[in-house]
Write an enzyme that holds these catalytic residues in place. Structure first.
Site, short mmCIF file in Angstrom:
data_model
loop_
_atom_site.label_atom_id
_atom_site.label_comp_id
_atom_site.label_asym_id
_atom_site.label_seq_id
_atom_site.Cartn_x
_atom_site.Cartn_y
_atom_site.Cartn_z
N SER A 1 -13.19 -7.71 23.61
CA SER A 1 -11.65 -7.79 23.06
C SER A 1 -11.51 -6.50 22.69
O SER A 1 -11.09 -5.46 23.11
CB SER A 1 -11.94 -9.01 21.89
N HIS B 1 -7.84 -15.19 21.12
CA HIS B 1 -8.15 -15.57 22.38
C HIS B 1 -7.63 -16.55 23.05
O HIS B 1 -7.73 -16.99 24.07
CB HIS B 1 -9.72 -15.19 22.78
#
Length: 195
Positions: A88, A195
């Protein structure tokens, strides 16, 4: 073959980077440059802030990026990986550490991303939790049975799944998952349901 993988949000800790700052003039230059770019003294929060201070997304993401990149930079010739990757937010750290993006550009992008995500956190409160030791299908089923919003968000590896949603729903899901046999259901130190 050597690979370096850079972490994402949730890997922050009080005092992060202080050892680098104290032991390296090169690190000090990067930390001070980051303070200038960001327009606030992130080093004060990183070095002396509480866990709660560091949990704010608009602080967490630049702090982790800064710590990761500075760590790679102070390694000097010791940082010669064949490949880099990031989880990420860590993708930005990996790009800068590998020389594919300039430090200042990476930090500005991370700060813009973090500020947008912070605004989203303030609009809709949420969190995430790591679930270990349970089949994905079982986690998915239990999440569907919980009142409120809670969904699988990251399928990290077999036996490790991250769920996200509203605080109440994630907490309820964690209790239900533990009761159903999950080895761990751990709320992550993040400022929102990402997410």
């Amino acid at each position: 073959m050597t690979a370096h993988v850079f972490p994402g949000q949730g890997s922050q800790f009080p005092g992060m980077g202080k050892d680098l700052y104290d032991s390296s003039k090169n690190a000090q230059v990067y930390f001070e440059h980051a303070n200038d770019i960001l327009g606030f003294c992130i080093t004060d929060i990183m070095f002396r802030g509480s866990e709660e201070d560091l949990k704010r997304t608009n602080v967490t993401q630049p702090a982790i990026f800064l710590h990761s990149v500075v760590k790679a930079r102070v390694m000097g010739d010791g940082f010669r990986p064949n490949m880099v990757a990031g989880h990420s937010l860590g993708e930005f750290s990996a790009l800068v550490a590998a020389g594919a993006m300039e430090f200042a550009d990476g930090l500005k992008l991370v700060a813009a991303r973090a500020n947008a995500m912070q605004k989203a956190c303030e609009i809709e409160k949420g969190t995430m939790a790591a679930i270990l030791g349970m089949e994905d299908a079982e986690v998915e089923r239990i999440c569907r049975d919980i009142d409120g919003v809670v969904v699988p968000a990251n399928y990290n590896c077999p036996g490790q799944l991250v769920i996200s949603g509203s605080y109440a729903a994630v907490e309820a899901a964690c209790e239900a998952l533990k009761s159903a046999g999950a080895k761990r259901a751990l709320i992550l130190p993040v400022g929102g349901a990402f997410h």
